[in-house]
Write an enzyme that holds these catalytic residues in place. Structure first.
Site, PDB file in Angstrom:
ATOM      1  N   SER A 185       0.836  -1.199   0.000  1.00  0.00           N
ATOM      2  CA  SER A 185       0.000   0.000   0.000  1.00  0.00           C
ATOM      3  C   SER A 185       0.867   1.244   0.000  1.00  0.00           C
ATOM      4  O   SER A 185       2.006   1.224   0.471  1.00  0.00           O
ATOM      5  CB  SER A 185      -0.933   0.001   1.214  1.00  0.00           C
ATOM      6  OG  SER A 185      -1.859   1.073   1.146  1.00  0.00           O
ATOM      7  N   ASP A 186       0.300   2.319  -0.535  1.00  0.00           N
ATOM      8  CA  ASP A 186       1.015   3.594  -0.528  1.00  0.00           C
ATOM      9  C   ASP A 186      -0.010   4.724  -0.562  1.00  0.00           C
ATOM     10  O   ASP A 186      -1.101   4.570  -1.117  1.00  0.00           O
ATOM     11  CB  ASP A 186       1.953   3.714  -1.726  1.00  0.00           C
ATOM     12  CG  ASP A 186       2.924   4.866  -1.579  1.00  0.00           C
ATOM     13  OD1 ASP A 186       3.913   4.710  -0.847  1.00  0.00           O
ATOM     14  OD2 ASP A 186       2.675   5.936  -2.172  1.00  0.00           O
ATOM     15  N   GLN A 187       0.356   5.840   0.041  1.00  0.00           N
ATOM     16  CA  GLN A 187      -0.532   7.004   0.064  1.00  0.00           C
ATOM     17  C   GLN A 187       0.235   8.254  -0.323  1.00  0.00           C
ATOM     18  O   GLN A 187       1.339   8.501   0.155  1.00  0.00           O
ATOM     19  CB  GLN A 187      -1.149   7.184   1.451  1.00  0.00           C
ATOM     20  CG  GLN A 187      -2.154   8.332   1.536  1.00  0.00           C
ATOM     21  CD  GLN A 187      -2.723   8.481   2.933  1.00  0.00           C
ATOM     22  OE1 GLN A 187      -2.074   9.053   3.803  1.00  0.00           O
ATOM     23  NE2 GLN A 187      -3.914   7.950   3.145  1.00  0.00           N
TER      24      GLN A 187
END
Length: 223
Positions: free
Chosen positions: A92-94
């Site tokens: 995941s990445d934001q």
């Protein structure tokens, strides 16, 4: 055994292609060392391991915040999956998107101050991407939850006071909505309520189930 705690993986010495029953019990790995994502995943009450992805997070020239988040989420999942080919791996990445400008983790008080000054009175889209990969089965899916966040027109003193109180220097956008950072905000629009914290659990549940991880299995009642 507490299903909400992480467990060590035991991979087969000669992993042949799994039977359907084996596929339904694949080990789960979170390809992230983020304590926020780890805490969110623990809500599902299933065992998982944690591994750090070795991924260069430098944005590419002219890469949009959305494309950056999606690329890094998949790269993290693939990197960890290479070490755990039998497992279902979550990456995941934001990236905070301020009118097309990508804002990542500030890393320092000075950079956080600049970010929050830029965002006050603005609507920021937090692009939170998730990827699920299982090398052995050939499974690979990605998803993205875009969260629209309207920041209040904050004063310099409010920003300084907040940063000293919560020190959110490891958070994209320099604010923790699950903590005191909620006081910085005017509104939040999202169809996946945990996405802003770092992992969109609605999308994650759908994807890991499709990959062979059993959810809502029988649980013994806690005395």
């Amino acid at each position: 055994m507490n299903p909400a705690t992480t467990l060590a993986l035991k991979l087969p010495e000669n992993p042949d292609r799994p039977t359907p029953s084996q596929a339904a019990n694949r080990p789960l790995v979170l390809g992230s060392t983020s304590p926020y994502r780890r805490e969110l995943l623990q809500r599902l009450q299933i065992p998982f391991d944690v591994a750090a992805p070795d991924v260069d997070e430098t944005p590419r020239p002219h890469e949009t915040p959305r494309a950056l988040a999606e690329r890094l989420a998949l790269a993290k999942a693939r990197a960890v999956a290479s070490a755990f080919p039998h497992a279902v791996v979550i990456g995941s990445d934001q990236v905070a998107d301020l009118n097309g400008l990508p804002l990542g983790k500030p890393g320092s008080h000075e950079r956080a101050l600049i970010q929050l000054r830029q965002m006050r009175g603005q609507t920021v889209i937090f692009q939170t991407a998730v990827a699920v990969v299982c090398l052995e089965s050939g499974f690979e899916q990605t998803g993205l939850a875009a969260v629209r966040v309207k920041f209040r027109d904050l004063s310099d003193s409010e920003i300084e006071n907040y940063l000293h109180a919560e020190q959110p220097y490891d958070c994209a956008g320099s604010a923790k909505s699950e903590g005191l950072g909620i006081a910085l905000l005017e509104s939040i629009e999202s169809d996946d309520p945990t996405a802003l914290v770092g992992l969109p659990l609605i999308r994650t549940c759908k994807m890991i189930q499709a990959a062979g991880v059993a959810l809502l299995a029988s649980h013994k009642a806690t005395p």
